[in-house]
Design an enzyme around this catalytic site. Structure first.
Site: not given
Length: 268
Positions: A102, A168
């Site tokens: 994560n 991103y």
């Protein structure tokens, strides 16, 4: 049974995850706050034994203490650090069954005049290398258990164009492509690989966007909703799936269109 234990059992019975996660050994990276913290708490509530991994030592130890787990400092952009994390989990719990990869950071630059190589490498190191290195490091441990599950954190930015933050979008698209490819590749080894693709969810990554989100009336997805989806994936049987998570919608695997096959040669 205490009141707290009764409540936990009720939650497990409702979700059907008590038998499948009880006693499982899990790693959660980026678990000191946000989505990782919520996932670590949810896993522990479902009966898993969790190693909390993060660079934030204070926050990570707080989460580990809260769930009765263990903390391990880890820079996921470092392959050896990922290997050490897996070894620590094996030594602590006797093996590894689950890895929730994560850890992630905001990019902080674009490809134009604001391009900053150090920020670019930091973002790619955490958001993409962290998944690749984490997968490479944990696979032998999962194979030793006869299989297991990996869930990677991607983003809606991995499913759509993001003109305001193309870098991103690039690393999250890469995680989506990795997930779709590794899912079927690892299936014969009884290792399931899936990803979550949340929209604007409660985490430090959206700190610089909170004003804009508030002005536009865009809801922030609770971290607990993301964690619940992770548990749904872990207690399911799918692989190679990328689950979108949006406020006000039921999370489910994103349905990708098939790539068109080759056409007929001209004149045929």
């Amino acid at each position: 049974m205490t009141t707290a234990e009764s409540g936990t059992a009720a939650v497990r019975e409702e979700r059907g995850d008590g038998a499948s996660l009880q006693g499982k050994a899990a790693i959660v990276t980026g678990a000191a706050g946000g989505l990782g913290r919520a996932t670590a708490l949810a896993l522990a509530k479902a009966g898993a034994r969790v190693v909390v991994a993060d660079l934030d030592t204070r926050g990570g130890r707080e989460v580990a203490d809260l769930i009765g787990g263990h903390f391990r400092a880890c820079d996921v952009s470092d392959l050896d650090a990922n290997r050490a994390l897996v070894e620590f989990t094996q030594e602590t719990y006797g093996g590894v069954d689950i890895a929730v990869l994560n850890a992630g950071v905001a990019t902080g630059c674009g490809v134009g005049e604001d391009f900053a190589p150090a920020r670019y490498r930091r973002a790619m190191g955490a958001n993409l290398d962290g998944v690749v290195f984490g997968t490479h490091a944990v696979l032998p441990a999962l194979r030793a258990r006869g299989g297991g599950a990996i869930v990677a954190t991607a983003s809606l930015a991995g499913l759509a164009a993001v003109p305001l933050d193309p870098l991103y979008a690039a690393n999250k698209h890469a995680v989506v492509g990795l997930t779709r490819s590794l899912g079927p590749a690892l299936a014969p080894e009884n290792v399931r690989f899936n990803a979550i693709c949340p929209g604007f969810a409660e985490s430090r990554i959206i700190d610089h966007l909170r004003g804009m989100l508030s002005e536009q009336g865009l809801p922030v997805i609770p971290a607990e909703a993301v964690a619940d989806t992770v548990l749904r994936i872990l207690t399911g049987d799918g692989t190679g799936e990328c689950w979108f998570i949006q406020a006000g919608r039921e999370a489910e695997p994103f349905r990708f269109r098939r790539v068109p096959g080759p056409g007929r040669p001209v004149g045929v």
